[in-house]
Design a protein around this motif. Structure first.
Motif, PDB file in Angstrom:
ATOM      1  N   THR A 122       6.193  -1.415  -0.701  1.00  9.75           N
ATOM      2  CA  THR A 122       5.018  -1.565   0.166  1.00  9.75           C
ATOM      3  C   THR A 122       3.985  -2.481  -0.484  1.00  9.75           C
ATOM      4  O   THR A 122       3.798  -2.449  -1.700  1.00  9.75           O
ATOM      5  CB  THR A 122       4.386  -0.191   0.455  1.00  9.75           C
ATOM      6  OG1 THR A 122       5.373   0.680   1.015  1.00  9.75           O
ATOM      7  CG2 THR A 122       3.228  -0.309   1.433  1.00  9.75           C
ATOM      8  N   PHE A 148       0.114  -3.190  -0.724  1.00 10.30           N
ATOM      9  CA  PHE A 148      -1.185  -2.545  -0.481  1.00 10.30           C
ATOM     10  C   PHE A 148      -2.286  -3.586  -0.679  1.00 10.30           C
ATOM     11  O   PHE A 148      -2.325  -4.278  -1.703  1.00 10.30           O
ATOM     12  CB  PHE A 148      -1.409  -1.389  -1.457  1.00 10.30           C
ATOM     13  CG  PHE A 148      -0.468  -0.232  -1.261  1.00 10.30           C
ATOM     14  CD1 PHE A 148      -0.800   0.833  -0.436  1.00 10.30           C
ATOM     15  CD2 PHE A 148       0.762  -0.210  -1.907  1.00 10.30           C
ATOM     16  CE1 PHE A 148       0.072   1.894  -0.248  1.00 10.30           C
ATOM     17  CE2 PHE A 148       1.641   0.845  -1.738  1.00 10.30           C
ATOM     18  CZ  PHE A 148       1.295   1.901  -0.905  1.00 10.30           C
ATOM     19  N   ALA A 182      -1.388  -1.013   4.328  1.00 14.01           N
ATOM     20  CA  ALA A 182      -0.137  -0.845   3.588  1.00 14.01           C
ATOM     21  C   ALA A 182       0.976  -1.417   4.465  1.00 14.01           C
ATOM     22  O   ALA A 182       1.300  -0.853   5.516  1.00 14.01           O
ATOM     23  CB  ALA A 182       0.121   0.619   3.275  1.00 14.01           C
ATOM     24  N   PHE A 231      -0.398   3.760  -5.338  1.00 13.39           N
ATOM     25  CA  PHE A 231       0.247   2.535  -4.837  1.00 13.39           C
ATOM     26  C   PHE A 231       1.325   2.013  -5.780  1.00 13.39           C
ATOM     27  O   PHE A 231       2.308   1.416  -5.345  1.00 13.39           O
ATOM     28  CB  PHE A 231      -0.799   1.448  -4.578  1.00 13.39           C
ATOM     29  CG  PHE A 231      -1.364   0.812  -5.829  1.00 13.39           C
ATOM     30  CD1 PHE A 231      -0.782  -0.320  -6.367  1.00 13.39           C
ATOM     31  CD2 PHE A 231      -2.485   1.348  -6.457  1.00 13.39           C
ATOM     32  CE1 PHE A 231      -1.297  -0.916  -7.507  1.00 13.39           C
ATOM     33  CE2 PHE A 231      -3.007   0.760  -7.593  1.00 13.39           C
ATOM     34  CZ  PHE A 231      -2.414  -0.374  -8.124  1.00 13.39           C
TER      35      PHE A 231
END
Length: 812
Positions: A519, A521, A539, A513
């Motif tokens: 993104t 997470f 996500a 991640f």
């Protein structure tokens, strides 16, 4: 070639000035041609240097011709020019080169001449809804609404001039008719399809069942309108047959599957909403249509497919009603290569109307997020193979039935699937330890030994076990003889393989991640309807503004965005920023259309200026007491809105015995499904509904049954919301103020939505009471009040507010 052969003098002058403003460097423009084939409109979208300029694909579709200049004066196209012209030409867009003086032009590719648009008469279309207009001949006792007429005229102008319009239409304006009348007129006159996208099923049903049939009566030419839902709403006959086969004799004639089968035999739609009963999700999920399991041309029930049936209906329709999720599914397919001139999920269209547009950013974030939980994974693994009554079902069983299929290659699947299930259970067990107390979400920010031990290592085990399952299935398929390559079972196995690979890739992203800064997470701790705890792994994209600007607003002739809640104060900047419109130079108009309802005389806003701060230890006890006192004054007839379920539960428990002694029923979100709760609330006039989340919007209970809305505290998003936190941090890193740029405007919009539950008809009368003193003690408080319709304001102590509410409601 002389410029006069391809440009009007005015357009040539605009381009000449743009080149001069760019210092003689290259510029890129999307241009429109007139009925004589001459460029009459120039939209410059990029500026470069002496040797190159960006050819922005997002702007190509907005014109009939793309034009750029060669500062050298040599108009011979380069290889790059030819490539760009080729891509544009595949969309019917021509390509020209001009010199800096715009006196000469070289035509690389001719445009596909589009039929000139037949523009609408703005006064004529708006007049349909005005006093003495055609709508008055259809609807008895019709009353024209000036704000609706103005909105209709502005939408018509946006269609004519190919513009974007963001329209905030207050309650009672009648925005549906305001966009339906010009939409049908445009579709008829130009033989062009229009898509109307909404956030809720309720509005879709209102449009299709109520509003559109009225609008269709206005026109001599019949215009077809079709409602398109997500495929999960439609029955798959193949999956139903397999589910019944698997159930065998254990399912009697009254079993849900048998009842669905009896209905399916005569249903023209296969739409779950048309069932006489509502099957549990665990049942419907076994028989609903799914993209991941659709066999396409190999399906034995293709000729009777309900999804194909509705798509064929949509292909013949001039107006399509869909939801935001389907819209983004369609746009994603177009961006992935389907293009904007062909059918993707929806048939091609050139005009888009987004109603309930305040929800469009949340819908986009949800659609472009990746998520899974243990139920999703178990369902996928059981699709490969499962046993019932000693008989095998699923992909493996169907492959084994094929002649000469190498069954030995599938023997390793059993142990691989067992390891995957063990890895999944281990992941959920370890990840649950990340949650402390009542926390419902956990965001991944930085790697740590704890996160590695409780999440990343177990996630890696799940990824490896899924990859192992995929490899066994892939090798078996590779070893299969050519004679079975086109068999349905093989195709189904490939679909399952693709889904396993995709899920493994999501696990891999989670495991790494920290190398995906674009993104967010996070984990969510949720419960099933039976109270079983589980974890959802999500996500989400950090920023969707670029995606929105490119896929939604840059590709269509006109986009109309409507909602009752788009502005904060007197500006649309917050909404425009959320959906990417502040990043573009596209022509965008914004306007507010005031509600015709008499809020000044029919609505009261009470504010307890002495309420304890929401973070005070005494706040919950205060809310419990205040709610009871207000409900006594209003004699029930109320909606009580919260931002957290724990606060709701406490206030409900405190009010229940008191209200029961007064003969007033208390309803609570979560005790029944939403539709049944709303029906009970509207039927029992004195009842009180305690709610949170989705009930801040979409509640339509006109009349006396909803006379009071109590808002426990200002609806700021909880500070632990993972996506909110990540986006706030991104703003702070850029030197911005996340409270002023996100938290505050979102709370203002939410309060407007809660307030909007009160006055639904012109004769309604009621009060909104906010049990949050920040409305009068904080500098930002006036922004909330100024964003609401003008009402009688009572910022006093609780006793005075209660007395004024009782007097106001009982004098009605």
């Amino acid at each position: 070639m002389d410029i006069e052969e391809r440009f009007t003098p005015e357009a040539a002058e605009v381009l000449r000035d743009a080149i001069a403003d760019a210092g003689g460097n290259e510029v890129f423009a999307a241009c429109r041609i007139d009925e004589d084939g001459l460029i009459s409109e120039v939209l410059v979208s990029a500026r470069g240097h002496k040797g190159a300029v960006l050819a922005l694909d997002s702007h190509v579709d907005r014109g009939d011709v793309i034009v750029h200049n060669h500062p050298s004066g040599a108009l011979r196209p380069s290889d790059a020019d030819l490539n760009v012209a080729g891509d544009a030409g595949s969309k019917g867009v021509g390509s020209y080169i001009v010199n800096n003086a715009v006196t000469e032009v070289y035509v690389i590719a001719e445009p596909s001449r589009r039929k000139a648009y037949a523009l609408l008469d703005e006064d004529e279309i708006a007049g349909v809804l005005d006093e003495g207009g055609k709508m008055a001949t259809i609807i008895p006792d019709y009353e024209a609404r000036p704000s609706q007429v103005r909105l209709t005229r502005d939408i018509t102008r946006s269609y004519n001039e190919a513009r974007i319009l963001a329209a905030e239409a207050g309650t009672g304006v009648g925005k549906s008719f305001a966009y339906l009348v010009p939409s049908f007129a445009w579709a008829i006159k130009n033989e062009e399809r229009i898509v109307i996208s909404t956030a809720t099923i309720n509005l879709q049903k209102q449009l299709v069942d109520k509003d559109i049939p009225v609008v269709q009566r206005l026109f001599r030419k019949q215009t077809k309108a079709v409602l398109v839902k997500g495929r999960g709403n439609y029955l798959c006959k193949t999956r139903l047959r397999e589910a019944i086969d698997e159930e065998g004799l254990l399912g009697g004639e009254d079993s849900p599957l048998r009842r669905i089968q009896a209905w399916a035999d005569s249903s023209p739609t296969g739409d779950r909403a048309d069932l006489s009963f509502w099957p549990e999700e665990s049942v419907w999920s076994r028989v609903a249509s799914e993209a991941d399991s659709c066999l396409g041309l190999r399906c034995p029930d293709r000729e009777k497919c309900f999804v194909l049936r509705v798509r064929k209906e949509a292909a013949d329709a001039q107006v399509i009603v869909a939801n935001h999720h389907i819209l983004f599914s369609d746009l994603a397919a177009r961006m992935d290569g389907a293009g904007y001139e062909a059918t993707a999920v929806l048939p091609p269209f050139r005009i888009l109307v987004m109603d309930e547009a305040h929800a469009i950013e949340a819908s986009a974030t949800s659609f472009f997020s990746e998520a899974f939980n243990r139920f999703v994974v178990h369902k996928l693994l059981s699709r490969i193979t499962r046993n019932r009554r000693g008989k095998g079902f699923g992909v493996v069983a169907r492959l084994m039935e094929l002649h000469n299929f190498p069954s030995a290659g599938l023997e390793a699947l059993g142990p691989a699937l067992s390891k995957a299930r063990e890895a999944l259970d281990a992941l959920d067990g370890r990840a649950s330890l990340l949650f402390e107390g009542k926390e419902r979400s956990y965001r991944l920010v930085q790697p740590s030994p704890t996160i590695t031990d409780l999440l990343l290592r177990p996630m890696g085990e799940l990824e490896r076990s899924l990859v192992a399952c995929a490899e066994v299935l892939r090798r078996a398929l590779e070893e299969a003889p050519d004679e079975v390559a086109e068999e349905r079972a093989v195709y189904e196995a490939k679909l399952t393989l693709r889904r396993i690979t995709s899920l493994a890739a999501t696990c891999a992203k989670f495991k790494d991640f920290d190398v995906h800064p674009e993104t967010v997470f996070y984990l969510e701790k949720l419960r099933t309807g039976q109270g079983e705890s589980y974890i959802r792994y999500v996500a989400s994209p950090l920023d969707i503004t670029g995606l929105m600007a490119e896929s939604v607003f840059s590709k269509f002739r006109s986009v109309i965005a409507c909602s009752a809640t788009l502005s904060v104060g007197d500006t649309f900047d917050f909404w425009k920023g959320k959906v990417g419109l502040r990043k573009t130079d596209l022509p965008v108009d914004t306007a507010s259309y005031a509600s015709p309802f008499p809020f000044r005389t029919n609505a009261l806003i009470g504010i307890d200026k002495g309420a304890p701060a929401p973070d005070s230890p005494s706040w919950q006890a205060y809310v419990n007491r205040a709610v009871v006192e207000l409900l006594r004054a209003s004699q029930g007839r109320a909606l009580v809105l919260f931002t957290a379920y724990d606060a709701l539960r406490s206030a409900y428990d405190a009010a229940l015995p008191v209200m029961a002694s007064l003969g007033i029923a208390c309803l609570r979100q979560g005790d029944d499904e939403r539709g049944k709760l709303m029906e009970a609330f509207k039927t029992d006039i004195s009842s009180v509904l305690f709610a949170t989340d989705s009930f801040w919007e979409g509640v339509d209970a006109p009349g006396e049954t909803l006379s009071l809305v109590i808002i426990a505290k200002l609806p700021f998003k909880v500070p632990t919301d993972p996506v909110q936190m990540a986006r706030s941090e991104a703003i702070e890193k850029k030197g911005g103020n996340s409270f002023m740029e996100i938290s505050l405007p979102e709370a203002v919009i939410r309060l407007k939505q809660g307030f909007g539950r009160l006055i639904r008809h012109s004769q309604d009368r009621g009060a909104v009471v906010v049990l949050d003193s920040r409305l009068v003690t904080k500098r930002y408080g006036p922004l909330f009040v100024e964003s609401l319709p003008p009402c009688r304001l009572v910022p006093e102590d609780l006793a005075t507010v209660v007395k004024e509410v009782g007097r106001f409601l009982n004098d009605w």
